[in-house]
Design a protein around this motif. Sequence first.
Motif, PDB file in Angstrom:
ATOM      1  N   VAL A 149      -4.376   6.931   3.143  1.00 27.58           N
ATOM      2  CA  VAL A 149      -4.028   7.757   1.979  1.00 27.58           C
ATOM      3  C   VAL A 149      -3.788   9.196   2.404  1.00 27.58           C
ATOM      4  CG1 VAL A 149      -4.919   8.723  -0.178  1.00 27.58           C
ATOM      5  CG2 VAL A 149      -5.179   6.285   0.291  1.00 27.58           C
ATOM      6  N   LYS A 150      -4.659   9.725   3.244  1.00 27.60           N
ATOM      7  CA  LYS A 150      -4.498  11.111   3.700  1.00 27.60           C
ATOM      8  C   LYS A 150      -3.194  11.278   4.474  1.00 27.60           C
ATOM      9  CE  LYS A 150      -6.812  14.926   6.064  1.00 27.60           C
ATOM     10  NZ  LYS A 150      -5.535  15.403   6.627  1.00 27.60           N
ATOM     11  N   TRP A 151      -2.860  10.284   5.295  1.00 23.33           N
ATOM     12  CA  TRP A 151      -1.620  10.401   6.068  1.00 23.33           C
ATOM     13  C   TRP A 151      -0.416  10.479   5.139  1.00 23.33           C
ATOM     14  CZ3 TRP A 151       3.062   8.140   6.678  1.00 23.33           C
ATOM     15  CH2 TRP A 151       3.804   8.547   7.791  1.00 23.33           C
ATOM     16  N   TYR A 152      -0.361   9.635   4.122  1.00 26.90           N
ATOM     17  CA  TYR A 152       0.786   9.664   3.206  1.00 26.90           C
ATOM     18  C   TYR A 152       0.809  10.939   2.364  1.00 26.90           C
ATOM     19  CZ  TYR A 152       2.377   5.027   4.428  1.00 26.90           C
ATOM     20  OH  TYR A 152       2.882   3.956   5.131  1.00 26.90           O
ATOM     21  N   GLN A 153      -0.349  11.484   2.082  1.00 32.48           N
ATOM     22  CA  GLN A 153      -0.391  12.765   1.372  1.00 32.48           C
ATOM     23  C   GLN A 153       0.110  13.895   2.258  1.00 32.48           C
ATOM     24  OE1 GLN A 153      -4.566  12.705   0.299  1.00 32.48           O
ATOM     25  NE2 GLN A 153      -4.112  12.055  -1.809  1.00 32.48           N
ATOM     26  N   ASP A 154      -0.176  13.807   3.556  1.00 37.76           N
ATOM     27  CA  ASP A 154       0.269  14.843   4.492  1.00 37.76           C
ATOM     28  C   ASP A 154       1.728  14.686   4.899  1.00 37.76           C
ATOM     29  OD1 ASP A 154      -2.271  15.892   4.445  1.00 37.76           O
ATOM     30  OD2 ASP A 154      -2.906  14.961   6.333  1.00 37.76           O
ATOM     31  N   HIS A 155       2.312  13.508   4.691  1.00 36.17           N
ATOM     32  CA  HIS A 155       3.698  13.242   5.100  1.00 36.17           C
ATOM     33  C   HIS A 155       4.490  12.657   3.928  1.00 36.17           C
ATOM     34  CE1 HIS A 155       1.257  13.141   8.784  1.00 36.17           C
ATOM     35  NE2 HIS A 155       2.321  13.587   9.405  1.00 36.17           N
ATOM     36  N   PRO A 156       4.640  13.394   2.836  1.00 31.96           N
ATOM     37  CA  PRO A 156       5.285  12.835   1.633  1.00 31.96           C
ATOM     38  C   PRO A 156       6.765  12.529   1.806  1.00 31.96           C
ATOM     39  CG  PRO A 156       4.921  15.191   1.375  1.00 31.96           C
ATOM     40  CD  PRO A 156       4.207  14.797   2.636  1.00 31.96           C
ATOM     41  N   HIS A 157       7.412  13.137   2.801  1.00 32.41           N
ATOM     42  CA  HIS A 157       8.857  12.933   2.971  1.00 32.41           C
ATOM     43  C   HIS A 157       9.177  12.161   4.247  1.00 32.41           C
ATOM     44  CE1 HIS A 157       9.247  15.670  -0.341  1.00 32.41           C
ATOM     45  NE2 HIS A 157       8.663  16.644   0.328  1.00 32.41           N
ATOM     46  N   PHE A 158       8.195  11.462   4.786  1.00 29.69           N
ATOM     47  CA  PHE A 158       8.408  10.743   6.048  1.00 29.69           C
ATOM     48  C   PHE A 158       9.527   9.720   5.922  1.00 29.69           C
ATOM     49  CE2 PHE A 158       7.453   7.466   9.222  1.00 29.69           C
ATOM     50  CZ  PHE A 158       7.244   8.235  10.351  1.00 29.69           C
ATOM     51  N   TRP A 159       9.606   9.045   4.777  1.00 31.38           N
ATOM     52  CA  TRP A 159      10.620   8.015   4.586  1.00 31.38           C
ATOM     53  C   TRP A 159      11.810   8.524   3.776  1.00 31.38           C
ATOM     54  CZ3 TRP A 159      10.832   4.277   7.758  1.00 31.38           C
ATOM     55  CH2 TRP A 159       9.669   3.785   8.345  1.00 31.38           C
ATOM     56  N   ALA A 160      12.095   9.826   3.871  1.00 29.44           N
ATOM     57  CA  ALA A 160      13.303  10.360   3.254  1.00 29.44           C
ATOM     58  C   ALA A 160      14.524   9.734   3.913  1.00 29.44           C
ATOM     59  CB  ALA A 160      13.338  11.879   3.400  1.00 29.44           C
ATOM     60  N   PRO A 161      15.653   9.611   3.207  1.00 29.11           N
ATOM     61  CA  PRO A 161      16.816   8.879   3.725  1.00 29.11           C
ATOM     62  C   PRO A 161      17.351   9.400   5.050  1.00 29.11           C
ATOM     63  CG  PRO A 161      17.073   9.273   1.378  1.00 29.11           C
ATOM     64  CD  PRO A 161      15.865  10.057   1.811  1.00 29.11           C
ATOM     65  N   ASP A 162      17.157  10.692   5.332  1.00 29.94           N
ATOM     66  CA  ASP A 162      17.816  11.261   6.519  1.00 29.94           C
ATOM     67  C   ASP A 162      16.981  11.116   7.784  1.00 29.94           C
ATOM     68  OD1 ASP A 162      16.936  14.800   6.247  1.00 29.94           O
ATOM     69  OD2 ASP A 162      15.825  12.979   5.737  1.00 29.94           O
ATOM     70  N   ILE A 168       0.830  -1.208   0.000  1.00 27.52           N
ATOM     71  CA  ILE A 168       0.000   0.000   0.000  1.00 27.52           C
ATOM     72  C   ILE A 168       0.864   1.258   0.000  1.00 27.52           C
ATOM     73  CG2 ILE A 168      -1.667   1.348   1.348  1.00 27.52           C
ATOM     74  CD1 ILE A 168      -3.081  -1.274   2.019  1.00 27.52           C
ATOM     75  N   PRO A 169       1.819   1.419   0.927  1.00 28.90           N
ATOM     76  CA  PRO A 169       2.655   2.625   0.849  1.00 28.90           C
ATOM     77  C   PRO A 169       3.522   2.674  -0.405  1.00 28.90           C
ATOM     78  CG  PRO A 169       3.421   1.151   2.582  1.00 28.90           C
ATOM     79  CD  PRO A 169       2.103   0.636   2.149  1.00 28.90           C
ATOM     80  N   ARG A 170       3.879   1.519  -0.956  1.00 31.79           N
ATOM     81  CA  ARG A 170       4.656   1.531  -2.201  1.00 31.79           C
ATOM     82  C   ARG A 170       3.821   2.100  -3.338  1.00 31.79           C
ATOM     83  NH1 ARG A 170       5.452  -2.307  -6.297  1.00 31.79           N
ATOM     84  NH2 ARG A 170       4.432  -3.941  -5.079  1.00 31.79           N
ATOM     85  N   PHE A 171       2.581   1.649  -3.466  1.00 36.83           N
ATOM     86  CA  PHE A 171       1.704   2.191  -4.500  1.00 36.83           C
ATOM     87  C   PHE A 171       1.489   3.687  -4.300  1.00 36.83           C
ATOM     88  CE2 PHE A 171      -0.735  -1.992  -5.569  1.00 36.83           C
ATOM     89  CZ  PHE A 171       0.362  -2.435  -6.276  1.00 36.83           C
ATOM     90  N   LEU A 172       1.238   4.093  -3.055  1.00 40.29           N
ATOM     91  CA  LEU A 172       0.985   5.503  -2.783  1.00 40.29           C
ATOM     92  C   LEU A 172       2.207   6.360  -3.102  1.00 40.29           C
ATOM     93  CD1 LEU A 172      -1.004   5.232   0.579  1.00 40.29           C
ATOM     94  CD2 LEU A 172      -1.902   5.797  -1.677  1.00 40.29           C
ATOM     95  N   THR A 173       3.376   5.875  -2.758  1.00 40.89           N
ATOM     96  CA  THR A 173       4.597   6.630  -3.029  1.00 40.89           C
ATOM     97  C   THR A 173       4.842   6.761  -4.531  1.00 40.89           C
ATOM     98  OG1 THR A 173       5.562   5.868  -0.942  1.00 40.89           O
ATOM     99  CG2 THR A 173       7.076   6.748  -2.597  1.00 40.89           C
ATOM    100  N   LEU A 174       4.635   5.671  -5.261  1.00 40.65           N
ATOM    101  CA  LEU A 174       4.801   5.727  -6.714  1.00 40.65           C
ATOM    102  C   LEU A 174       3.842   6.729  -7.339  1.00 40.65           C
ATOM    103  CD1 LEU A 174       5.249   1.928  -7.506  1.00 40.65           C
ATOM    104  CD2 LEU A 174       6.979   3.702  -7.804  1.00 40.65           C
ATOM    105  N   LEU A 175       2.597   6.712  -6.907  1.00 40.65           N
ATOM    106  CA  LEU A 175       1.604   7.626  -7.472  1.00 40.65           C
ATOM    107  C   LEU A 175       1.937   9.073  -7.139  1.00 40.65           C
ATOM    108  CD1 LEU A 175      -1.622   5.571  -6.714  1.00 40.65           C
ATOM    109  CD2 LEU A 175      -0.616   6.003  -8.969  1.00 40.65           C
TER     110      LEU A 175
END
Length: 346
Positions: free
Chosen positions: A316-329, A196-203
């Motif tokens: 979905v809303k959470w991932y839209q609100d936190h687009p950089h949560f899984w940034a490398p740093d 699910i987060p993979r699909f959301l991130t790709l989109l």
Amino acid sequence: MDVQRTVLVTGGSGFIGSHLVCSLVNSQPGWRVLNLDVLDDCCSPRSLESIEDRSNYTFIQGDVCNPRLVHHIFNTANVDVVFHLAAKTHVESSFQCPSSFRRVNVDGTRVLLRAAHQAPHRLERFIYVSTDEVYGPSADQAFDESSPMRPCNPYAATKAAAECLVRSYWDRFKFPIVITRSSNVYGPRQHTEKVIPRFLTLLQMNKKCTVQGTLPQSRHFLFVSDAVDAFLLVLERGAVGETYNVGASFEIAITQLAGELVCMVKNVPACDAKDWVEFVPERPRVELRYPIRSDKLRRLGWRTRVCWAEGIRHTVKWYQDHPHFWAPDVAEGHRGARSAVATATD
């Protein structure tokens, strides 16, 4: 503070573990909650920012496979309850590097069991969080807890092996173990290696959802708060020595899942969703579905409280609100968290 229980959660900075830790810290202010986590790539310090300054929470950065550290914790902390969630879980990666999965999932469980059993303070419960994948796939029949384990990938094989270790401590010592087997859990803060987060991130990157193969794969999905409720219920009402399936009745095909997420994120009609789905080569063996029955847990009073429509909308809303949560740093460390890294790690 009058400490009623000391609870050790392994893997408490991971997806499910962080939700469990937050629930324990917030709902049980009289309990002492210890989080043992090595902080690998699938963990983010941001997952526990809301509780890192709470007086009943302690973070211990360390490896569950480190016997000196684990024995030190049990010899000094008077642990009453263990929730063992620390594990490597990505199926595709388990084919590429099965030895690392064996080390964490099997050897780590062995180290933890030995330390808990030898501790001077008597343990009340050792709850091992396993997976429905230990049963192997099924085209039609839903598995109950008496079904045989027939894992079909290295990840599932290591979880089944760890279960055997856990059960051996019950058979030999009557050590108070409880095993749970969960279906696919989803929700906010899940790492992007999961579907699910993979699909959301790709989109969100304007890329297509990639689906492995064209076979009719489907999965049952359980919202993370319902999984946490199940773990807390088996702590209070589960019988020692028993295994409990934790599964939702909701099942969805992976291609349909991709289509729903495309419609939600890209705001396109369903007839155009296929334009955002790409089929890629599948791995050598693809498990089509893992149906399980949770009647045994339901008899304890467990029910799912979050329906799919509500859970996926919230996710979905959470991932839209936190687009950089899984940034490398973001995985460099628990900045500002109360740390109790034992000298036994040296």
